[in-house]
Design a protein around this motif. Sequence first.
Motif, PDB file in Angstrom:
ATOM      1  N   LEU A   1      -9.014  -1.564  -5.765  1.00 45.60           N
ATOM      2  CA  LEU A   1      -7.840  -0.744  -6.056  1.00 45.60           C
ATOM      3  C   LEU A   1      -7.976  -0.095  -7.433  1.00 45.60           C
ATOM      4  O   LEU A   1      -7.579   1.064  -7.627  1.00 45.60           O
ATOM      5  CB  LEU A   1      -6.576  -1.597  -5.972  1.00 45.60           C
ATOM      6  CG  LEU A   1      -5.246  -0.853  -6.050  1.00 45.60           C
ATOM      7  CD1 LEU A   1      -5.128   0.192  -4.946  1.00 45.60           C
ATOM      8  CD2 LEU A   1      -4.079  -1.838  -5.968  1.00 45.60           C
TER       9      LEU A   1
ATOM     10  N   SER B   1      -7.096  -4.372 -12.519  1.00 46.58           N
ATOM     11  CA  SER B   1      -7.620  -5.513 -11.765  1.00 46.58           C
ATOM     12  C   SER B   1      -7.320  -6.766 -12.570  1.00 46.58           C
ATOM     13  O   SER B   1      -7.816  -6.945 -13.683  1.00 46.58           O
ATOM     14  CB  SER B   1      -9.129  -5.357 -11.543  1.00 46.58           C
ATOM     15  OG  SER B   1      -9.601  -6.345 -10.653  1.00 46.58           O
TER      16      SER B   1
ATOM     17  N   THR C   1      -3.614  -7.619  -8.126  1.00 46.44           N
ATOM     18  CA  THR C   1      -4.362  -6.410  -7.790  1.00 46.44           C
ATOM     19  C   THR C   1      -5.812  -6.588  -8.219  1.00 46.44           C
ATOM     20  O   THR C   1      -6.103  -7.330  -9.150  1.00 46.44           O
ATOM     21  CB  THR C   1      -3.731  -5.182  -8.454  1.00 46.44           C
ATOM     22  OG1 THR C   1      -3.515  -5.450  -9.854  1.00 46.44           O
ATOM     23  CG2 THR C   1      -2.393  -4.855  -7.823  1.00 46.44           C
TER      24      THR C   1
ATOM     25  N   LEU D   1       0.829  -1.206   0.000  1.00 43.61           N
ATOM     26  CA  LEU D   1       0.000   0.000   0.000  1.00 43.61           C
ATOM     27  C   LEU D   1       0.865   1.258   0.000  1.00 43.61           C
ATOM     28  O   LEU D   1       0.525   2.265  -0.648  1.00 43.61           O
ATOM     29  CB  LEU D   1      -0.934   0.001   1.205  1.00 43.61           C
ATOM     30  CG  LEU D   1      -2.051  -1.053   1.186  1.00 43.61           C
ATOM     31  CD1 LEU D   1      -2.783  -1.071   2.520  1.00 43.61           C
ATOM     32  CD2 LEU D   1      -3.026  -0.813   0.047  1.00 43.61           C
TER      33      LEU D   1
ATOM     34  N   HIS E   1      -6.841   0.966   5.277  1.00 46.54           N
ATOM     35  CA  HIS E   1      -6.816  -0.501   5.348  1.00 46.54           C
ATOM     36  C   HIS E   1      -6.309  -0.956   6.716  1.00 46.54           C
ATOM     37  O   HIS E   1      -5.507  -1.885   6.813  1.00 46.54           O
ATOM     38  CB  HIS E   1      -5.881  -1.076   4.269  1.00 46.54           C
ATOM     39  CG  HIS E   1      -6.339  -0.910   2.854  1.00 46.54           C
ATOM     40  ND1 HIS E   1      -6.265   0.289   2.184  1.00 46.54           N
ATOM     41  CD2 HIS E   1      -6.840  -1.813   1.975  1.00 46.54           C
ATOM     42  CE1 HIS E   1      -6.709   0.125   0.949  1.00 46.54           C
ATOM     43  NE2 HIS E   1      -7.065  -1.133   0.795  1.00 46.54           N
TER      44      HIS E   1
ATOM     45  N   LEU F   1      -3.100   5.131   2.113  1.00 44.90           N
ATOM     46  CA  LEU F   1      -3.817   3.884   1.826  1.00 44.90           C
ATOM     47  C   LEU F   1      -3.758   2.928   3.020  1.00 44.90           C
ATOM     48  O   LEU F   1      -4.710   2.182   3.262  1.00 44.90           O
ATOM     49  CB  LEU F   1      -3.254   3.222   0.579  1.00 44.90           C
ATOM     50  CG  LEU F   1      -3.461   3.998  -0.727  1.00 44.90           C
ATOM     51  CD1 LEU F   1      -2.748   3.303  -1.884  1.00 44.90           C
ATOM     52  CD2 LEU F   1      -4.949   4.147  -1.035  1.00 44.90           C
TER      53      LEU F   1
ATOM     54  N   THR G   1     -16.861   0.368   0.589  1.00 39.65           N
ATOM     55  CA  THR G   1     -16.334  -0.988   0.434  1.00 39.65           C
ATOM     56  C   THR G   1     -17.349  -2.022   0.884  1.00 39.65           C
ATOM     57  O   THR G   1     -17.555  -3.044   0.218  1.00 39.65           O
ATOM     58  CB  THR G   1     -15.042  -1.162   1.247  1.00 39.65           C
ATOM     59  OG1 THR G   1     -14.088  -0.191   0.839  1.00 39.65           O
ATOM     60  CG2 THR G   1     -14.463  -2.553   1.045  1.00 39.65           C
TER      61      THR G   1
ATOM     62  N   ARG H   1      -8.819  -5.876   1.711  1.00 41.40           N
ATOM     63  CA  ARG H   1      -9.826  -4.947   1.202  1.00 41.40           C
ATOM     64  C   ARG H   1      -9.756  -3.650   1.990  1.00 41.40           C
ATOM     65  O   ARG H   1      -9.323  -3.658   3.150  1.00 41.40           O
ATOM     66  CB  ARG H   1     -11.221  -5.570   1.345  1.00 41.40           C
ATOM     67  CG  ARG H   1     -11.363  -6.819   0.476  1.00 41.40           C
ATOM     68  CD  ARG H   1     -12.521  -7.677   0.864  1.00 41.40           C
ATOM     69  NE  ARG H   1     -12.650  -8.804  -0.076  1.00 41.40           N
ATOM     70  CZ  ARG H   1     -13.565  -9.752   0.011  1.00 41.40           C
ATOM     71  NH1 ARG H   1     -14.448  -9.721   0.995  1.00 41.40           N
ATOM     72  NH2 ARG H   1     -13.613 -10.728  -0.875  1.00 41.40           N
ATOM     73  N   PRO H   2     -10.180  -2.522   1.399  1.00 42.55           N
ATOM     74  CA  PRO H   2     -10.267  -1.306   2.202  1.00 42.55           C
ATOM     75  C   PRO H   2     -11.229  -1.505   3.366  1.00 42.55           C
ATOM     76  O   PRO H   2     -12.094  -2.379   3.334  1.00 42.55           O
ATOM     77  CB  PRO H   2     -10.812  -0.262   1.209  1.00 42.55           C
ATOM     78  CG  PRO H   2     -10.520  -0.817  -0.153  1.00 42.55           C
ATOM     79  CD  PRO H   2     -10.610  -2.310   0.003  1.00 42.55           C
TER      80      PRO H   2
ATOM     81  N   THR I   1      -8.567  -5.269  -2.723  1.00 46.08           N
ATOM     82  CA  THR I   1      -7.391  -4.441  -3.023  1.00 46.08           C
ATOM     83  C   THR I   1      -6.286  -5.301  -3.617  1.00 46.08           C
ATOM     84  O   THR I   1      -5.891  -5.100  -4.763  1.00 46.08           O
ATOM     85  CB  THR I   1      -6.901  -3.739  -1.746  1.00 46.08           C
ATOM     86  OG1 THR I   1      -7.971  -2.963  -1.187  1.00 46.08           O
ATOM     87  CG2 THR I   1      -5.719  -2.825  -2.050  1.00 46.08           C
TER      88      THR I   1
END
Length: 373
Positions: free
Chosen positions: A258, A268, A254, A161, A180, A176, A328, A293-294, A219
Motif C-alpha cells: 500500500l 507502512s 498498513t 480499500l 484485491h 482498489l 505483487t 495483498r493486491p 496491503t
Amino acid sequence: MPGKILDRYEQVPVTKADLDWAELITLDLSEYDQPGGKESLVKQLEHAVKHVGFFYVKNFNISQEEVDRQFALGREFYSLPLEEKLEYHNADDLIRGEYNGYRPAGHRILGNGIRDNVQVYNIPKFDGFHERQQPPVISKHIAEVEQFSRKCHTEVVEKLLRLFAILLELPDEDQLVKDHQYDVKGEDHLRYMHYAARSAEENKQVGELYSPGHTDLGTVTLLFRQPVAALQILNSEGEWKWVRPQDGTITINTCDALTALTGGLIKSSVHRVHAPPADQAHVDRLGVLYFARPNNHVVLDPLQNSALLGRLGLTQNVFTELGQHLTTEEWVKVRQSQQQRRNKDVKVSREGKYTYGPKDLDIIPGLKAQIYN
C-alpha cells in the motif's frame, strides 16, 4: 460429516502491568453505510495512515463467537505432536518465497544463537489457485475457515480499500477493490501464530524481543484481539508504544504494498513483538491474523490517477527509483524469500540493537529490508 465439536476458547486475563500504551483511533464500521459515513471515516483515518499506520476497527460484522472458533482451531492445531505438524512443512517452499502451510519454531536464528520461538500456520485464501492438503483438525472445519476468510475480506478489507480510494481521490472508489478481488489469484492468507513463552535469560539475550521491528509486505494486516501484551508500534516521534488489546476490535496495520501504491503517502507501519510483561511472561501467545495483498498481477507502481498523489508529486516509490516495476507476486516472493532466509550470525547488543550478516537483509539489488531496533 459434521466437524469435531470444538471446546470453547477462553482467553487469558489481560495484564495488570502499567504499560505505555499507544493512542490509536477506532473506526466504527457501523457508520460505513450511513449517509456521509465513508467520508467521516476517511477524515478519522487520514492522520493514522499517514503517521503511524495503525488503528482499530469495531462493528465489523464478524461475531466474537466466529473469532473464538478460529482461536480454538489454532489451539487444536498447535496441540498436535510436532511430527504431525511437520507433515505440512516444506523448507524448499520457504526458499522459493512460498509461505503457506506450517513453519516450525526455530527455523531462523533470532540473535546471539537464540532461535525464534514462533510457529506459523498459513491458510491461503480460497481462490482456487492454492489447493493444499490440510490436517484433519482443519479440514473437518474447512467450510467454516473459508467463510471466516471471506468475511475478513468483504467485511473489513474491501471497506478499508474504499476508504483509501476516497482518501486518494481516485475516480472510482472501487478501484482498489478491483485490484484485491478474493477470487482472483493472490497471496492473501489466514494465519494461526503461536509464540512460546521463553526464559528470562533467553529474552535478555535478544533484547527482550520475540520479533524485531519490521513492516509487513502486503496491503493491510488484520490482528484479532488477544490479551497477551506483546505488540509494540513505533510512533511518529520514534517511540515504541504498546498496543492495548481492545474488546470487540481488530487491530489494523498498513503495509509495504500500500505504501508503494501511494508513493509513500500511506505509512507502512513499523511494529515488533516484545516479550510480555511479568504477569504474562509464562503464557504462550496465540494469534489469529488475516494478511491482505493486491492480486498477483497488480504492478506496485504509484497510482497515476490519484488526484491527491498528483498534487503532492508522489510519483515514485522505492521500486521505481531502482527502475523496477514489480508485480505483487514478484514482490511477495522476493520479500518472503528474504524473510525466511536462514541467517547465521545475527548479533544483538545489550541495548537491543540487531546486526545482521552481509546478505541477510538483501531483497533485490539496491534494496535491503530494514530492521528497526
